[in-house]
Structure formats: C-alpha cells, structure tokens
Scaffold this motif. Structure first.
Motif, PDB file in Angstrom:
ATOM      1  N   ASP A  16       0.939  -1.034   0.156  1.00 37.04           N
ATOM      2  CA  ASP A  16       0.069  -0.075   0.017  1.00 37.04           C
ATOM      3  C   ASP A  16       0.848   1.084  -0.024  1.00 37.04           C
ATOM      4  O   ASP A  16       0.675   2.177  -0.890  1.00 37.04           O
ATOM      5  N   ASP A  17       1.850   1.357   0.689  1.00 37.25           N
ATOM      6  CA  ASP A  17       2.701   2.184   0.737  1.00 37.25           C
ATOM      7  C   ASP A  17       3.423   2.669  -0.536  1.00 37.25           C
ATOM      8  O   ASP A  17       3.441   3.796  -0.808  1.00 37.25           O
ATOM      9  N   ALA A  18       3.871   1.591  -1.140  1.00 41.09           N
ATOM     10  CA  ALA A  18       4.516   1.567  -2.505  1.00 41.09           C
ATOM     11  C   ALA A  18       3.294   2.155  -3.534  1.00 41.09           C
ATOM     12  O   ALA A  18       3.807   3.302  -4.307  1.00 41.09           O
ATOM     13  N   LEU A  24       1.197   9.382  -5.415  1.00 38.05           N
ATOM     14  CA  LEU A  24       1.789  10.919  -5.484  1.00 38.05           C
ATOM     15  C   LEU A  24       2.660  11.534  -6.343  1.00 38.05           C
ATOM     16  O   LEU A  24       2.468  12.511  -6.863  1.00 38.05           O
ATOM     17  N   ALA A  25       3.479  10.174  -6.738  1.00 36.36           N
ATOM     18  CA  ALA A  25       4.426  10.883  -7.804  1.00 36.36           C
ATOM     19  C   ALA A  25       3.492  10.991  -9.280  1.00 36.36           C
ATOM     20  O   ALA A  25       3.901  11.918  -9.906  1.00 36.36           O
TER      21      ALA A  25
ATOM     22  N   PRO B 116      -5.386   5.188   8.177  1.00 33.86           N
ATOM     23  CA  PRO B 116      -5.790   6.155   7.250  1.00 33.86           C
ATOM     24  C   PRO B 116      -5.159   6.230   5.842  1.00 33.86           C
ATOM     25  O   PRO B 116      -5.699   6.559   4.844  1.00 33.86           O
ATOM     26  N   LEU B 117      -4.089   5.558   5.856  1.00 35.76           N
ATOM     27  CA  LEU B 117      -3.407   5.671   4.382  1.00 35.76           C
ATOM     28  C   LEU B 117      -4.135   4.631   3.635  1.00 35.76           C
ATOM     29  O   LEU B 117      -3.739   4.553   2.346  1.00 35.76           O
ATOM     30  N   ARG B 118      -4.595   3.606   4.083  1.00 36.96           N
ATOM     31  CA  ARG B 118      -5.212   2.530   3.241  1.00 36.96           C
ATOM     32  C   ARG B 118      -6.688   2.939   3.200  1.00 36.96           C
ATOM     33  O   ARG B 118      -7.561   1.907   2.807  1.00 36.96           O
TER      34      ARG B 118
END
Lengths: 137, 261
Positions: A16-18, A24-25, B116-118
């Motif tokens: 998910d972070d990736a 965002l990029a 929140p980020l998910r």
C-alpha cells in the motif's frame, strides 16, 4: 491467527505504501483542472499550510472529483427526465442537448447534504410561491 | 414563460471553447477568483457530458467548489492543530477527505480503527486520477500584484536585531520610529500649568495640562515643552461633592407632605 494476520498486514502495508508513493508521484504528471494558484489562494485563506505541492494537487483532485460526481449525478437526473414520456412532441428534438439546470443540480446536491433552492420567478407556473404540500395535492 | 438565457459551450473539451465568459478588463480581487473557479467548473461539466449550462446553476456550482476547497483546507488544518502541528500532512488530509465524504459515504467508512493511508476514500481518488483524462485549465492566469501587497514582518532573530531584554527574539520587530521631524512634532506632548508657570483658572488644579488655547498663544515656548514633563510630587487634594444645588421645593416630601426647606 493473529501473527499470520499481522505478517500479512505488514506485507500489505508495504504494498500500500508503494502504491501510495506511486500515486503521489503520478499526481505531479496529472494536471488538475483547478489551477494550483487558485487552490493555494483558497487554502491560505482557510489556514492550511503545507510546503508539499503534492498535497495541494491532491486537494485539487479531490475537489475535481467531487464536482464531477455532482455533475454526473445531475446529468443522470437530466437524462431520466428526458427518457420519461414527453407530452408535447415539439419539445423533444430541442431537448437532445444536455443543459445543467438548477432543478437537476439541487436534486443531485441533496444527496451530498447541500440544500440548494432556487427562488422561482413570479410567473413561472400557477403554483409559484405556494406551500409545497398543497402544491403536490 | 421565458426560458432563462443559456450560456452555450462547444462540446470540445480539449480545445479552448470560443464562447467562454471573458473576464471584465479590471476585475476586483474578490470576483477574480470566482471567475477563475467558474471557468474551471465549466470545463469539468463539459468533460462530464454537458453541452450547456444555465448561468445561475454554473455560478452556484462554482461557489460550492470554492467552499468545498476551503472546507477541506480548514478541516485538515484543524486536525493538524489538534495534534500540536502547524503544517498539515497527508494523514491530516486523508482524515479531512473522509470527514467531507461522510455525507455520501465510502466503503470502509464505518471502521474507525482502519489505517488512514489505506482508506478507501484515497483509493477512489487514485482510481479517479487513473481513469479520467486530465483537463488543463483553458486560459493562462495573469499574475496579480497581490503578493507584493502582503506585508511581511520579520522577527528580531530573522532581522538580526537585538531585542530589548524583556522581549523574546522570535517576536516581530518593533515598527520604525518616524524619521521626519514633522512626524515627531505631531506627537502630542502636554505640559501642566505648574510646569508652564502659568496660572490656572480657578476651578482647574495646577497639575492638569494646559488648555490648548494657551499653547497656541506662545509658539516660542512650545519647543521648551517638548520634553516629557514631570508631575509635581504633591498635588492639591481634589474633593468632589455631589449636590443638586439649592433645593427650592422637593418633588415629594416626607410621607407625601410638602416640606418647606
């Protein structure tokens, strides 16, 4: 069960972070319709401060999505009204163009919690200015 | 029944629409932003599939867009402030977006413990960006002179000046002293009657400032009185007595009877 879910959660979080950083990029390539200067002006007025321009782009994309959702809902109302059996045959060819009217917009915004009421003209219809309850009867 | 005047746009979102409302030659700052927002919202409506829009509904929708922008910013700023921060970050923004999309709802909104980020609100935004073609703004925006008008202050530390000992260095600098002699003379300085060695009128104590008419009579002594005047250490005691003057007849006498004084 807990350990497996946490380990799965760890992997999922990494993915998910990736995906988030990739998103965002990609925002920097995408040009939102609302220009950056306008967004920065409104955000400065509301007390929001962020040096990261990707956050500003995200806000303008969020607003663009909101407006396009509202517009598409209003479009569906317009098309539904046109699809209904028309009484006068003369009206039909003219209404092939889709026009954003106040009625469609207020119906679409009702779902979003925004109450938009357009003041009617005096001679719009015989029931202008009457109680909505008595008008329905 | 007359149909309201309809502003018509050509259905070509890529090229510049020829019939876009052109802004007036010198719009005031308040209307300038509204005009730009109106153009952007009109482009979004075009992309959605509309070919025309009523002017009142377009204006209403652009107002709503501006209010939504400000609401997002305000919500994100308040979330950041609640966490002792002045700058907002992505987490604050996601929280703000979730708050504002609570009316319509998004999947996963009922789970308060979700990360929140998910959040699905963010995922919906991501899908929107991927699916929808970008619509660049139609006209170039002239840069206004607003940024120059904004007065910026500098703290003592930033200006490199030494503040007085009781003032922290992160506060803004003091305003500059007026350099012109005229500005200094305009500052009102007053001298008491005693200091000016003048006789005050009977009802006026001598430690009060001179009456302004007296000062104009002698312009030569004005320069002497520019420095601050010290008040005399001992002053006359001032006694006030509340009275109504001589009573001729009381309005109501004792127990309703007329009393003669």
């Amino acid at each position: 069960m807990n350990s497996s879910s946490s380990s799965m959660g760890g992997d999922g979080r990494h993915d998910d972070d990736a995906a988030l950083t990739e998103f965002l990029a990609s925002l920097m390539d995408y040009t939102p319709t609302i220009p950056d200067e306008l967004v920065e002006h409104y955000l400065a007025r509301s007390g929001f401060h962020c040096p990261d321009i990707r956050i500003t782009r995200l806000i303008s994309v969020a607003t663009q999505k909101f407006i396009s959702d509202v517009a598409s809902d209003a479009l569906q109302h317009c098309k539904a009204r046109q699809a209904a059996p028309v009484k006068d045959k003369s009206k039909q060819p003219k209404d092939k163009r889709l026009v954003l009217t106040m009625d469609d917009l207020s119906k679409a915004l009702q779902e979003y919690g925004v109450n938009l009421k357009h003041q009617e003209y005096f001679a719009d219809s015989p029931s202008t200015g009457m109680d909505p309850m008595s008008r329905e009867e | 029944m007359t149909t309201p005047r309809r502003r018509k746009f050509k259905a070509e979102p890529q090229q510049q629409p020829a019939s876009l409302p052109s802004p007036s030659p010198s719009p005031s700052p308040a209307f300038f932003h509204a005009a730009i927002t109106r153009v952007a919202v009109a482009q979004i409506c075009l992309a959605t599939g509309y070919s025309a829009a009523e002017p009142s509904s377009l204006r209403a929708l652009s107002d709503i867009a501006a209010l939504y922008l400000q609401a997002l910013g305000r919500a994100a700023a308040s979330v950041a402030a609640a966490h002792r921060r002045t700058d907002s970050n992505l987490l604050d923004l996601v929280r703000a977006i979730e708050d504002l999309s609570a009316a319509k709802g998004f999947p996963g909104g009922s789970d308060p413990t979700g990360q929140p980020l998910r959040s699905c609100a963010l995922r919906e935004l991501k899908e929107f960006v991927e699916l929808v073609e970008e619509i660049p703004f139609a006209k170039p925006i002239p840069r206004g002179g607003e940024e120059e008008q904004r007065t910026t202050w500098r703290s003592f530390a930033a200006a490199g000046e030494e503040p007085p000992p009781h003032v922290p260095s992160w506060l803004p600098c003091f305003p500059e002293e007026p350099r012109n002699k005229e500005m200094k003379e305009q500052r009102t300085t007053w001298g008491s009657f005693a200091a000016a060695a003048r006789e005050s009128p009977q009802h006026v104590p001598s430690w009060l400032p001179c009456l302004p008419e007296d000062r104009e009579m002698e312009p030569s002594t004005e320069k002497k009185r520019k420095t601050a005047v010290e008040l005399p250490a001992e002053r006359e005691k001032v006694v006030f007595r509340l009275g109504f003057g001589k009573r001729k007849k009381p309005a109501v006498g004792h127990r309703g009877k007329w009393k003669e004084t």
